[in-house]
Write a protein that holds these residues in place. Structure first.
Motif, PDB file in Angstrom:
ATOM      1  N   THR A 134       0.836  -1.202   0.000  1.00 63.53           N
ATOM      2  CA  THR A 134       0.000   0.000   0.000  1.00 63.53           C
ATOM      3  C   THR A 134       0.871   1.253   0.000  1.00 63.53           C
ATOM      4  O   THR A 134       0.515   2.265  -0.589  1.00 63.53           O
ATOM      5  CB  THR A 134      -0.980   0.012   1.186  1.00 63.53           C
ATOM      6  OG1 THR A 134      -0.259  -0.056   2.415  1.00 63.53           O
ATOM      7  CG2 THR A 134      -1.959  -1.149   1.109  1.00 63.53           C
ATOM      8  N   GLU A 135       2.025   1.158   0.633  1.00 62.53           N
ATOM      9  CA  GLU A 135       2.967   2.281   0.663  1.00 62.53           C
ATOM     10  C   GLU A 135       3.577   2.533  -0.722  1.00 62.53           C
ATOM     11  O   GLU A 135       3.794   3.682  -1.114  1.00 62.53           O
ATOM     12  CB  GLU A 135       4.064   1.996   1.693  1.00 62.53           C
ATOM     13  CG  GLU A 135       4.896   3.187   2.074  1.00 62.53           C
ATOM     14  CD  GLU A 135       4.144   4.223   2.894  1.00 62.53           C
ATOM     15  OE1 GLU A 135       4.495   5.407   2.748  1.00 62.53           O
ATOM     16  OE2 GLU A 135       3.217   3.881   3.645  1.00 62.53           O
ATOM     17  N   ALA A 136       3.840   1.466  -1.465  1.00 60.64           N
ATOM     18  CA  ALA A 136       4.406   1.613  -2.815  1.00 60.64           C
ATOM     19  C   ALA A 136       3.443   2.364  -3.733  1.00 60.64           C
ATOM     20  O   ALA A 136       3.857   3.262  -4.478  1.00 60.64           O
ATOM     21  CB  ALA A 136       4.747   0.242  -3.397  1.00 60.64           C
ATOM     22  N   LEU A 137       2.160   2.013  -3.671  1.00 59.76           N
ATOM     23  CA  LEU A 137       1.172   2.727  -4.490  1.00 59.76           C
ATOM     24  C   LEU A 137       1.057   4.177  -4.029  1.00 59.76           C
ATOM     25  O   LEU A 137       0.963   5.090  -4.853  1.00 59.76           O
ATOM     26  CB  LEU A 137      -0.187   2.023  -4.448  1.00 59.76           C
ATOM     27  CG  LEU A 137      -1.300   2.683  -5.266  1.00 59.76           C
ATOM     28  CD1 LEU A 137      -0.928   2.835  -6.731  1.00 59.76           C
ATOM     29  CD2 LEU A 137      -2.602   1.874  -5.120  1.00 59.76           C
ATOM     30  N   LEU A 138       1.095   4.395  -2.729  1.00 65.54           N
ATOM     31  CA  LEU A 138       1.032   5.754  -2.189  1.00 65.54           C
ATOM     32  C   LEU A 138       2.172   6.615  -2.740  1.00 65.54           C
ATOM     33  O   LEU A 138       1.952   7.748  -3.173  1.00 65.54           O
ATOM     34  CB  LEU A 138       1.093   5.723  -0.659  1.00 65.54           C
ATOM     35  CG  LEU A 138       1.167   7.075   0.045  1.00 65.54           C
ATOM     36  CD1 LEU A 138      -0.073   7.908  -0.240  1.00 65.54           C
ATOM     37  CD2 LEU A 138       1.361   6.875   1.533  1.00 65.54           C
ATOM     38  N   THR A 139       3.361   6.077  -2.756  1.00 62.72           N
ATOM     39  CA  THR A 139       4.524   6.814  -3.263  1.00 62.72           C
ATOM     40  C   THR A 139       4.316   7.232  -4.716  1.00 62.72           C
ATOM     41  O   THR A 139       4.588   8.374  -5.089  1.00 62.72           O
ATOM     42  CB  THR A 139       5.790   5.943  -3.133  1.00 62.72           C
ATOM     43  OG1 THR A 139       5.989   5.635  -1.747  1.00 62.72           O
ATOM     44  CG2 THR A 139       7.016   6.660  -3.671  1.00 62.72           C
TER      45      THR A 139
END
Length: 176
Positions: A134-139
């Motif tokens: 989820t953090e990768a998509l957020l970035t």
């Protein structure tokens, strides 16, 4: 050596219990990475799922302290290999990021996310997975434009059969 543990606490649904459970962590000056509460497989039992990064010695003490609470039926701890877990994240992005080419559409597919809502001003995207996913998509979405972001706490089920059922059965047999 510290590592991530998931603690499950099974309780009666009592007012003030959340405060007492969190207080155990506060007294030890420990940060809770994630806290989720929900019903359990037994409708009369409530479930807390708490993620902490501590030593195994400390998690054993935490679980013992949680077990001593009046309305706590039982607490268990697991490392990540013993559970299946996910989080859910929601992202609100400007509608313009979809009208300026296919970058965001391709990004959503690559991350196995999905569009939940399309409004005249924005689009809401959903992604489930581990925190790093989820953090990768957020970035990536931050580079395109992002109005809002929220991520749930961890939800988890234990790979072996749920220990609470075995524990409750043992208690019932002792009472007979």
């Amino acid at each position: 050596m510290t590592k991530t543990f998931t603690i499950t606490v099974f309780t009666e649904d009592q007012t003030g219990l959340l405060s007492r459970v969190v207080g155990i962590f506060n007294r030890r000056n420990l940060s809770i990475s994630s806290l989720t509460t929900s019903a359990s497989s037994d409708e009369s039992i409530f479930r807390f799922t708490i993620v902490v990064k501590v030593t195994e010695e400390m998690v054993i003490k935490l679980v013992a302290q949680l077990d001593k609470q009046v309305d706590v039926l039982k607490a268990f701890y697991y490392d990540d290999d013993d559970i299946v877990y996910q989080e859910i994240a929601l992202y609100k992005v400007p509608i313009e990021v979809f009208t300026n080419g296919r970058n965001v559409e391709v990004m959503i597919r690559r991350h196995n996310a999905r569009v939940l809502l399309i409004e005249p001003e924005y689009v809401v995207i959903e992604k489930t997975g581990h925190e790093y996913e989820t953090e990768a998509l957020l970035t990536e979405l931050r580079q395109e434009g992002l109005y809002e972001f929220v991520r749930s706490g961890r939800v988890a089920v234990v790979k072996p059969m749920e220990r609470l059922n075995s524990y409750l059965q043992e208690l019932q047999e002792e009472g007979e």
